[in-house]
Design an enzyme around this catalytic site. Structure first.
Site, PDB file in Angstrom:
ATOM      1  CG  HIS A  50       5.208   5.700  -1.991  1.00  0.00           C
ATOM      2  ND1 HIS A  50       4.470   4.685  -1.668  1.00  0.00           N
ATOM      3  CD2 HIS A  50       6.502   4.800  -2.184  1.00  0.00           C
ATOM      4  CE1 HIS A  50       5.273   3.389  -1.072  1.00  0.00           C
ATOM      5  NE2 HIS A  50       6.242   3.517  -1.516  1.00  0.00           N
ATOM      6  CG  ASP A  67       7.469  -0.011   0.752  1.00  0.00           C
ATOM      7  OD1 ASP A  67       7.226   1.048   0.210  1.00  0.00           O
ATOM      8  OD2 ASP A  67       7.180  -1.163  -0.276  1.00  0.00           O
ATOM      9  CD  GLU A 123       6.248   3.319  -5.362  1.00  0.00           C
ATOM     10  OE1 GLU A 123       7.615   3.093  -5.625  1.00  0.00           O
ATOM     11  OE2 GLU A 123       5.650   2.528  -4.641  1.00  0.00           O
ATOM     12  CD  GLU A 124       3.894   0.009  -2.736  1.00  0.00           C
ATOM     13  OE1 GLU A 124       4.326  -0.674  -3.542  1.00  0.00           O
ATOM     14  OE2 GLU A 124       4.743   0.123  -1.489  1.00  0.00           O
ATOM     15  CG  ASP A 178       9.977   3.427  -1.907  1.00  0.00           C
ATOM     16  OD1 ASP A 178       9.747   2.865  -0.766  1.00  0.00           O
ATOM     17  OD2 ASP A 178       9.457   3.731  -2.873  1.00  0.00           O
ATOM     18  CG  HIS A 190       5.768  -5.034  -0.744  1.00  0.00           C
ATOM     19  ND1 HIS A 190       5.407  -5.052  -2.048  1.00  0.00           N
ATOM     20  CD2 HIS A 190       6.252  -3.979  -0.565  1.00  0.00           C
ATOM     21  CE1 HIS A 190       5.286  -3.829  -2.495  1.00  0.00           C
ATOM     22  NE2 HIS A 190       6.073  -3.170  -1.757  1.00  0.00           N
TER      23      HIS A 190
HETATM   24 ZN   LIG Z   1       7.727   1.834  -1.582  1.00  0.00          ZN
END
Ligand SMILES: [Zn+2]
Length: 350
Positions: free
Chosen positions: A64, A173, A205-206, A228, A317
């Site tokens: 992603h 990410d 995706e998130e 990922d 994150h």
């Molecule tokens: Zn991810």
């Protein structure tokens, strides 16, 4: 393969909140254009790039390209910007962060919150919530409204740095996987592939694997790989069973996560390929959270034989996500070799 730091740096620093991936999409298209046979952008905005193989089977690899972000929902009478999240933020990590609001022009802002000096003792003890934050741009309401409006997206600001044997920055990410997939396409130049390879750079995706679902239903793959980041909680205070993966111990072969059980044949195949080529690997057993792997596995007609290669990442994150160059290199190696040897495994149920 040595890590191309400049390429990786640009790949992580370009903004791309879920649903607003235009800039990173353009960057990827420019890089991969001459490394594939066909490129399409699907209606939702995912890139679907095809390298033709010799046999009539399809393998889909998805990374992603969106990153967690926010969207402006209100500008208050003093010019402070309120927002809602696009993706799963840990509110405590927003304190003192710089962000960019993508309006008519890009406007820099800081995530403001109450100073500790004026917090009541009980406020000091509890961790902040998303609603406690506002964005301060240093610009008056009148001027700001010329530049931004509700609906504009917001992304984190942060440059990628090298730190020891690692890379540290925002949005590793999943831009580290975007980098892995781009470099794999480069590795495969001039190689003859057994099956058609669909390299997908997915959107949204998130917010729930949305782009990979529609891409998988269009491609209808026989085989799939999700690409990922995964948790590396190899940190002070962590117990062995909580770590998931460790930085520098190799690429991670997914066994399970919160939304997918990797196909046992794919797990076996990836382990065999890694062992054969002396690629460092570790098993990923993730209790919660999901990736595009689930979408690839389920959303083609009748499903596909799908697994995943994950890149161990600390501080997921947060704005200081960290990966190790050894793991990145091993991930590129494993993906490259797996794509080239997919036809050399017995895929019948056994
Ligand atoms: Zn991810």
């Amino acid at each position: 393969m040595a890590i191309d730091f400049e390429l990786l740096k640009r790949t992580t620093e370009i903004p791309g909140a879920p649903g607003y991936e235009a800039k990173i999409r353009k960057f990827i298209l420019d890089y991969i254009g001459d490394k594939v046979d066909e490129v399409k952008i699907d209606p939702m905005g995912s890139i679907i790039a095809l390298r033709k193989g010799t046999e009539n089977k399809k393998v889909m690899v998805a990374a992603h390209m969106d990153e967690i972000g926010f969207i402006v929902n209100h500008i208050d009478s003093d010019g402070f910007v309120r927002f809602q999240p696009l993706g799963g933020f840990d509110p405590k990590t927003l304190t003192s962060q710089r962000v960019m609001i993508h309006g008519r022009e890009d406007v820099l802002g800081v995530m403001g919150s109450k100073p500790i000096h004026i917090m009541k003792p009980e406020e000091r003890k509890k961790s902040p919530e998303l609603q406690d934050y506002f964005i301060d741009t240093g610009i008056s309401k009148e001027e700001l409204e010329e530049l931004i409006k509700p609906g504009d997206t917001i992304t984190r600001v942060g440059d990628l740095i090298r730190i020891g044997q690692c890379f540290n920055g925002k949005s590793l990410d999943n831009r580290i996987s975007v980098y892995v997939l781009m470099e794999t396409l480069k590795n495969l130049e001039g190689e003859s592939l057994p099956y058609d390879l669909y390299a997908v750079f997915s959107v949204q995706e998130e917010v729930g694997l949305r782009g990979a679902r529609t891409a998988a239903s269009r491609i209808n793959p026989d085989f799939g790989f999700g690409l990922d980041t995964t948790i590396a909680y190899d940190l002070p205070g962590a117990q062995g069973h909580e770590m998931v993966t460790k930085l520098g111990k190799g690429t991670a072969i997914k066994i399970i996560d919160g939304t997918a059980i990797a196909d046992y044949r794919m797990v076996e195949f990836l382990k065999e390929v890694a062992e054969k080529h002396n690629i460092k690997w570790q098993a990923e057993i993730l209790p919660a959270g999901g990736t595009d792997t689930a979408a690839i596995q389920q959303y083609g007609r009748g499903g596909s034989i799908t697994g995943a290669i994950s890149i161990p990442t600390r501080y997921l994150h947060q704005t200081i996500e960290m990966v190790n160059e050894v793991d990145v290199d091993n991930s590129i190696e494993l993906l490259t070799k797996a794509i080239l040897q997919l036809d050399q495994f017995d895929w019948t149920h056994h």
